[in-house]
Design an enzyme around this catalytic site. Structure first.
Site, PDB file in Angstrom:
ATOM      1  N   GLU A 132       0.655  -1.175  -0.154  1.00  0.00           N
ATOM      2  CA  GLU A 132       0.254   0.739   0.177  1.00  0.00           C
ATOM      3  C   GLU A 132       1.245   1.338   0.019  1.00  0.00           C
ATOM      4  OE1 GLU A 132      -3.576   2.436   3.177  1.00  0.00           O
ATOM      5  OE2 GLU A 132      -2.545   0.076   3.140  1.00  0.00           O
ATOM      6  N   HIS A 144       0.025   7.349   6.235  1.00  0.00           N
ATOM      7  CA  HIS A 144       1.480   7.212   5.968  1.00  0.00           C
ATOM      8  C   HIS A 144       2.815   7.979   5.886  1.00  0.00           C
ATOM      9  CE1 HIS A 144       0.194   3.941   3.109  1.00  0.00           C
ATOM     10  NE2 HIS A 144      -1.072   3.838   3.438  1.00  0.00           N
ATOM     11  N   ASP A 281      -8.267  -3.621   6.901  1.00  0.00           N
ATOM     12  CA  ASP A 281      -7.612  -2.690   7.322  1.00  0.00           C
ATOM     13  C   ASP A 281      -6.340  -2.426   8.400  1.00  0.00           C
ATOM     14  OD1 ASP A 281      -5.520  -0.982   6.476  1.00  0.00           O
ATOM     15  OD2 ASP A 281      -7.140   0.814   6.743  1.00  0.00           O
TER      16      ASP A 281
END
Length: 392
Positions: A132, A144, A281
């Site tokens: 990902e 992120h 997730d």
């Protein structure tokens, strides 16, 4: 040759239909047959399951960051991937992709090699790897780390395009989430042609750019609606591209937190049957009582039914696929059969694994889940080997 094993007494959902009065015959790691109780093979070992339970194909989760206190980014080893798979098996997931989010190139390769080792182990439940990032949008990075986000260079492409063949040797797959606006069409085609399954996510792409990417090898969308811009009258963005392209697959986090129920109802109403599948997730707290963990130096809190940074940014999900199935049935009005497909057959098909996963049918793997009447997990089987949740 091992003697057949018979599982009888429960209702059976084959992935296509719900059956009464049928038994499932296993031989080694595979399903041999689904037969009436009156036609059981001679000499088989018979296990009688509770009559109020439902036997279904084991769940397939293509986006699992961690579980059971283990985070794949933090510990990118084969042992960590196996531990995550073991923890999620208690939740009905018999196959998954350990997911490695945006990080530096060296650790990304370390994670790929670790996942390959785990995939090569028989009956591990590890089906490959999901990368990902790191080729995503800084504008839609979520949790992120921006400093790790980058565009692919020749070394990346040489390594990544060689990966699918290596994983395929063990029946595994490579999934990559990227932002279409950050990767050109030639690169998309090269990755896709090599066998990397491409999914659009963490993206601010226009609907036009997303459409081009779908025509250049992107196959689906990662946690649709999340880490994407909202739909605006003159800027429909990637969400509308996902809705309007019948061939595009859509993974969603169905937990009542990540996406409003009405958005999920719209998605299910618009998309052709079979194109929407469930992902978790999931993060390390799943399957544990812990209330916080560390993700790339930041504290993630488990509070209010969410996993979030101290400023409230969502950081993965506190959910398993069984809970997602329950949410679809009880909150969205999805039929039980379709909710089960969304957790098994549809993700298996998305990843090209539907020839032997996602159904209870002759020749398919004996990866199964037995569900209680409240849709909690009673027992799972991976490669024909049972593991009762009550045994932990």
């Amino acid at each position: 040759m091992p003697m057949p094993t018979v599982l009888q007494g429960a209702r059976v959902f084959t992935g296509d239909q719900l059956l009464e009065g049928q038994a499932v015959v296993l031989e080694g790691r595979t399903v041999l047959a689904v037969v009436p109780h009156s036609a059981l093979p001679a000499g088989a070992t018979v296990h009688t399951l509770p009559g109020d339970t439902l036997l279904a194909p084991g769940f397939v989760d293509v986006q699992v960051n961690g579980a059971g206190g283990v985070l794949f980014n933090d510990t990118p080893t084969g042992e960590a991937a196996l531990a995550i798979a073991s923890a999620m098996r208690d939740c009905g997931t018999t196959g998954l992709l350990p997911t490695f989010i945006t990080d530096d190139a060296g650790r990304m390769r370390e994670a790929c090699e670790a996942a390959l080792t785990a995939t090569a182990r028989p009956d591990s439940g590890v089906l490959g790897i999901h990368l990902e990032g790191p080729f995503i949008s800084r504008e839609r990075a979520g949790v992120h780390v921006s400093s790790f986000i980058r565009t692919p260079d020749p070394r990346d492409l040489d390594y990544l395009t060689a990966l699918p063949r290596r994983f395929a040797a063990h029946g595994g797959r490579v999934l990559m989430t990227l932002a279409p606006e950050c990767v050109d069409d030639a690169t998309l085609r090269r990755l896709s042609t090599s066998g990397v399954v491409l999914s659009a996510g963490h993206t601010a792409a226009t609907s036009e750019r997303t459409t081009q990417a779908l025509q250049s090898g992107v196959r689906g969308f990662t946690h649709l609606f999340n880490a994407m811009p909202p739909v605006v009258n003159r800027q429909p963005g990637p969400v509308v591209a996902a809705l309007t392209h019948d061939d595009a697959w859509c993974g969603v986090i169905a937990d009542g937190v990540h996406v409003h129920a009405d958005n999920l109802r719209l998605l299910l109403k618009v998309k052709p049957p079979g194109k929407v599948f469930l992902v978790t997730d999931a993060m390390p707290p799943v399957g544990t009582p812990v209330t916080s963990f560390t993700l790339q130096g930041r504290t993630i809190l488990r509070r209010h039914g969410r996993l979030e940074t101290e400023d409230g940014t969502l950081a993965g999900a506190d959910i398993d696929l069984t809970a997602a199935v329950r949410y679809c049935v009880h909150s969205l009005g999805v039929s039980l059969e379709e909710a089960l497909r969304m957790a098994s057959l549809h993700p298996a098909t998305f990843m090209g694994l539907h020839g032997h996963r996602g159904r209870i049918a002759p020749g398919h793997r004996a990866d199964l889940v037995l569900l209680n009447p409240d849709l909690s997990v009673h027992t799972t089987w991976v490669g024909g080997q049972a593991k009762s949740k009550a045994s932990h």
